[in-house]
Design a protein around this motif. Structure first.
Motif, PDB file in Angstrom:
ATOM      1  N   ASN A  40       0.708  -1.297  -0.003  1.00  0.00           N
ATOM      2  CA  ASN A  40       0.041   0.046  -0.151  1.00  0.00           C
ATOM      3  C   ASN A  40       0.822   1.277  -0.106  1.00  0.00           C
ATOM      4  O   ASN A  40       0.306   2.232  -0.057  1.00  0.00           O
TER       5      ASN A  40
ATOM      6  N   ARG B  48      -3.199   4.412  -3.103  1.00  0.00           N
ATOM      7  CA  ARG B  48      -3.959   3.755  -1.867  1.00  0.00           C
ATOM      8  C   ARG B  48      -5.472   3.875  -2.128  1.00  0.00           C
ATOM      9  O   ARG B  48      -6.174   3.089  -1.615  1.00  0.00           O
TER      10      ARG B  48
ATOM     11  N   PHE C 194     -13.367   5.757  11.728  1.00  0.00           N
ATOM     12  CA  PHE C 194     -13.185   6.924  12.343  1.00  0.00           C
ATOM     13  C   PHE C 194     -14.214   7.366  13.322  1.00  0.00           C
ATOM     14  O   PHE C 194     -15.493   7.332  12.995  1.00  0.00           O
TER      15      PHE C 194
ATOM     16  N   HIS D 259     -15.479   9.885  14.676  1.00  0.00           N
ATOM     17  CA  HIS D 259     -16.350  11.048  14.641  1.00  0.00           C
ATOM     18  C   HIS D 259     -17.340  10.870  13.769  1.00  0.00           C
ATOM     19  O   HIS D 259     -18.062  11.925  13.162  1.00  0.00           O
TER      20      HIS D 259
ATOM     21  N   ILE E 174      -5.897   5.184  13.528  1.00  0.00           N
ATOM     22  CA  ILE E 174      -7.113   5.839  12.783  1.00  0.00           C
ATOM     23  C   ILE E 174      -6.205   6.771  11.817  1.00  0.00           C
ATOM     24  O   ILE E 174      -6.673   6.752  10.795  1.00  0.00           O
TER      25      ILE E 174
ATOM     26  N   GLN F  18      -3.255   5.815  10.462  1.00  0.00           N
ATOM     27  CA  GLN F  18      -2.856   4.881   9.428  1.00  0.00           C
ATOM     28  C   GLN F  18      -3.902   4.729   8.699  1.00  0.00           C
ATOM     29  O   GLN F  18      -3.706   4.355   7.409  1.00  0.00           O
ATOM     30  N   SER F  19      -5.221   4.290   8.872  1.00  0.00           N
ATOM     31  CA  SER F  19      -6.293   3.862   8.272  1.00  0.00           C
ATOM     32  C   SER F  19      -6.567   4.913   7.354  1.00  0.00           C
ATOM     33  O   SER F  19      -6.958   4.743   6.221  1.00  0.00           O
ATOM     34  N   ALA F  20      -6.513   6.235   7.856  1.00  0.00           N
ATOM     35  CA  ALA F  20      -6.968   7.221   7.095  1.00  0.00           C
ATOM     36  C   ALA F  20      -5.780   7.424   5.704  1.00  0.00           C
ATOM     37  O   ALA F  20      -6.122   7.398   4.527  1.00  0.00           O
ATOM     38  N   LYS F  21      -4.601   7.262   6.306  1.00  0.00           N
ATOM     39  CA  LYS F  21      -3.538   7.388   5.097  1.00  0.00           C
ATOM     40  C   LYS F  21      -3.763   6.115   4.119  1.00  0.00           C
ATOM     41  O   LYS F  21      -3.696   6.542   2.988  1.00  0.00           O
ATOM     42  N   GLY F  22      -4.000   5.069   4.614  1.00  0.00           N
ATOM     43  CA  GLY F  22      -3.974   3.934   3.774  1.00  0.00           C
ATOM     44  C   GLY F  22      -5.265   3.783   2.855  1.00  0.00           C
ATOM     45  O   GLY F  22      -5.291   3.270   1.795  1.00  0.00           O
ATOM     46  N   MET F  23      -6.150   4.738   3.126  1.00  0.00           N
ATOM     47  CA  MET F  23      -7.402   4.825   2.335  1.00  0.00           C
ATOM     48  C   MET F  23      -7.162   6.116   1.212  1.00  0.00           C
ATOM     49  O   MET F  23      -8.060   6.313   0.450  1.00  0.00           O
ATOM     50  N   GLY F  24      -5.943   6.668   1.296  1.00  0.00           N
ATOM     51  CA  GLY F  24      -5.641   7.689   0.381  1.00  0.00           C
ATOM     52  C   GLY F  24      -5.979   8.959   0.538  1.00  0.00           C
ATOM     53  O   GLY F  24      -6.295   9.653  -0.323  1.00  0.00           O
ATOM     54  N   LEU F  25      -6.030   9.356   1.885  1.00  0.00           N
ATOM     55  CA  LEU F  25      -6.382  10.934   2.152  1.00  0.00           C
ATOM     56  C   LEU F  25      -4.988  11.451   2.380  1.00  0.00           C
ATOM     57  O   LEU F  25      -4.187  10.931   2.864  1.00  0.00           O
TER      58      LEU F  25
ATOM     59  N   ILE G   4      -9.950  14.201   9.551  1.00  0.00           N
ATOM     60  CA  ILE G   4      -9.955  13.262  10.578  1.00  0.00           C
ATOM     61  C   ILE G   4      -9.216  13.845  11.804  1.00  0.00           C
ATOM     62  O   ILE G   4     -10.019  14.058  12.698  1.00  0.00           O
TER      63      ILE G   4
END
Ligand SMILES: Nc1ncnc2c1ncn2[C@@H]1O[C@H](COP(=O)(O)OP(=O)(O)OP(=O)(O)O)[C@@H](O)[C@H]1O
Ligand SMILES: [Mg+2]
Lengths: 379, 222
Positions: free
Chosen positions: A49, A75, A88, A90, B117, B119-126, B135
């Motif tokens: 990734n 990604r 997330f 929120h 969180i 990491q997950s945001a990064k992994g999703m391409g933000l 986030i």
């Protein structure tokens, strides 16, 4: 297809997490990475990734070096379920699932439809759950959301890092079944990490066993079970599973590989002739592409014989059950018993005929000795 | 002049225009100081969470801490020669006071976000700006808001001292009343300041509640 070539990863602190990893993950298949804690499974996923970069080696998607692709774009085209879900807190469930579609500028209506579809797919009622926050869901429900969030934008590649670890055994099996069923339709390239050998055996097309940053063995579940490369693999699989499998042949070893077949467009006189010549009372019908289409019996042929216009396809029956060559003979015999059927056609995943398992072929097999050669499939 | 008990009540009526004006100036002082504080301290706090160099972080915290520890009177006395007397100097002093608590809470808010969180945001391409806006900032808001609430209450009471350097506000009325020995007016303007602090605390408390209700991160428990 994902290809890792000569990958080494040394972290800043000098720790060598991956050593010379060579790995192919075929398109449309589930590749399962399995191994003890700390062996480098998550690190491998992060490399794919581009969350981290390798120290040496190259990674390709369909032949394209991923270091040439913008990491953010990359990604977005790779669904990623991280090890600890990472919803997330929120955002509502709806917003969580819609993150990537939104980044890809999908229309609101389309996102909404997709969210509902995905929630239904994992058995969560959209009306109830769409507006909830992650903290209002159980751990297992959160994991489901984690999985469908990765599927949301229909990425061709999906990475799942222990996605079912927080589930009780029953829901876990349910979701595994769900994944296998789903994969039949969506045909994604999935890399799946787990600690659980049963899970790996159940869902994997390919299993990759890792230890201390190296690949110890790679192969189909069948190959791994039959020919464990070394003691480590044997221990990991467990003696119980090995014993169960190694003494029992598969359907492929026992079946009759040259069943008597006929094409659906042939006439009935011709069918009768074939039955007489080969001394059989049933013919398996396959089309020109060797796709299994059905069967006819001698009884059907004699009934319709006088009608010159009739062809095989007009009197043919379709099979209710077929089996795979990988199936263990014990399971196949149990199935034949339950179905009270004298034979079962053996087909590949694409529906083409490879043989037929009959009572005669089983009896014939019992007389012969089991193969004693133990070939190791080592990578 | 003898003070009678009813004077303590009539003073509110008699001096209404002065009191309202003082209150108004007091609010202005507080709001300006806090706004300036936010404009500087929140971005600074965010930058600090991104800096991996340890000494920059501790230096910044130490410097802002120093402002905090200088006695308020001394700080005002020091600033007066530099910035002259009046509202401007008062606002600067109050602003310096507000830096530390806002900075600390902003930093804590970002620091407390579960790395999974991110990491997950990064992994999703933000990319990093989307991550910050979509986030991290929303997740840190409850912390930032509670820092703001605390700071506001402090600043309302410290703003009383602004009167000493002619900064206006209720403090000036209090000082004038003290020198005239007008006890009812001292009490009345003090009560106004108190009520202002309480009201600000209550309102911001409600805002904090609103923000933190949604984002109790129970996800981390898995
Ligand atoms: N950022 C890092 N810096 C240094 N070492 C790291 C870093 N990340 C991971 N490691 C080390 O690399 C090794 C492999 O870690 P990884 O997370 O890939 O393990 P894993 O196979 O996913 O384990 P688990 O099954 O427990 O999740 C571990 O020994 C870990 O301590
Ligand atoms: Mg891991």
């Amino acid at each position: 297809m994902i290809k890792l070539e000569g990958i080494n990863k040394t972290f800043d602190d000098g720790y060598e997490a991956l050593k010379d990893i060579n790995l192919h993950c075929n398109s449309g298949e589930i590749t399962v990475l399995i191994g003890p804690s700390g062996c480098g499974k998550t690190t491998t996923m992060k490399l794919i990734n581009r969350l981290i970069n390798q120290s040496e080696g190259k990674i390709y998607f369909d032949g394209e070096d991923i270091s040439d692709i913008n990491p953010v774009e990359l990604r977005r085209s790779v669904g990623y379920v991280i090890q600890h879900v990472g919803l997330f807190p929120h955002m509502t469930i709806e917003k969580n699932i819609g993150v990537v579609p939104k980044l890809l500028k999908w229309e609101d209506d389309r996102i909404k439809t997709r969210v509902n579809e995905l929630l239904n797919m994992v058995g969560l009622d959209p009306e109830t759950y769409r507006q909830r926050y992650p903290s209002e869901l159980s751990g297992g429900q959160q994991q489901r959301i984690g999985v469908i969030r990765a599927l949301a934008a229909e990425p061709p590649i999906i990475l799942m890092d222990e996605p079912f670890s927080a589930l009780d055994p029953i829901s876990r099996e349910q979701l595994q079944d769900e994944l296998v069923r789903l994969q039949k339709n969506i045909q994604k390239t999935i890399v799946f990490v787990t600690h659980d050998m049963d899970e790996a055996l159940k869902i994997a097309d390919q299993i990759v066993l890792m230890k201390d940053g190296v690949i110890v063995q790679q192969g189909t579940p069948e190959e791994i079970l039959r020919y464990p490369a070394n003691d480590f693999v044997e221990d990991f699989i467990g003696q119980k599973r090995l014993k169960q499998v190694q003494d029992i042949p598969t359907v492929g070893e026992v079946m009759n590989e040259k069943p008597v077949t006929i094409s659906p467009t042939r006439g009935l006189a011709e069918a009768m002739k074939v039955m007489e010549n080969k001394r059989v009372d049933t013919l398996i019908v396959v089309d020109n592409d060797n796709q299994l289409t059905g069967y006819i019996t001698v009884y059907d042929v004699t009934q319709a014989f006088d009608n010159v216009d009739q062809h095989v396809k007009d009197i043919m029956h379709t099979f209710q059950h077929t089996i795979n060559a990988d199936m263990l003979l014990s399971n196949a015999i149990r199935m034949m018993n339950n179905l009270q059927t004298p034979y079962l056609p053996v087909v590949k995943d694409d529906g083409s005929l490879v043989g037929v398992l009959t009572r005669g072929s089983i009896v014939g097999y019992i007389g012969t000795a089991y193969p004693s050669v133990k070939e190791a499939v080592v990578n | 002049m003898r003070v009678q008990i009813q004077d303590y009540f009539t003073v509110f009526y008699d001096r209404m225009p002065d009191l309202v004006n003082g209150l108004y100036e007091h609010v202005i002082l507080t709001v300006l100081a806090i706004t300036l504080g936010c404009l500087i301290a929140i971005p600074l706090g965010i930058v600090l969470t991104r800096i991996s160099v340890g000494w920059v972080r501790s230096l910044t915290f130490n410097v802002t801490n120093v402002f905090q520890t200088i006695p308020s009177l001394a700080l005002l006395a020091m600033l007066a020669p530099l910035l002259g007397f009046g509202m401007k100097a008062a606002i600067v002093a109050l602003f310096l006071y507000s830096l530390m608590p806002i900075l600390k809470n902003t930093y804590a808010g970002f620091d407390a976000i579960d790395p999974d969180i991110i990491q997950s945001a990064k992994g999703m391409g933000l990319h990093s700006f989307q991550r910050l806006i979509q986030i991290e900032f929303p997740l840190a808001i409850p912390y930032i808001m509670s820092g703001l609430r605390l700071t506001t209450v402090y600043i309302v009471s410290w703003a009383v001292l602004a009167g000493l350097i002619g900064g206006g506000g209720l403090g000036e009325i209090i000082l004038a009343a003290l020198s005239l020995n007008n006890k009812p007016l001292v009490i009345a303007s003090s009560i106004m300041a108190m009520i202002l602090a309480l009201v600000a605390d209550f309102c911001l408390g409600k805002v904090v509640e609103l923000f933190s209700k949604r984002s109790q991160p129970k996800t981390q428990q898995i």
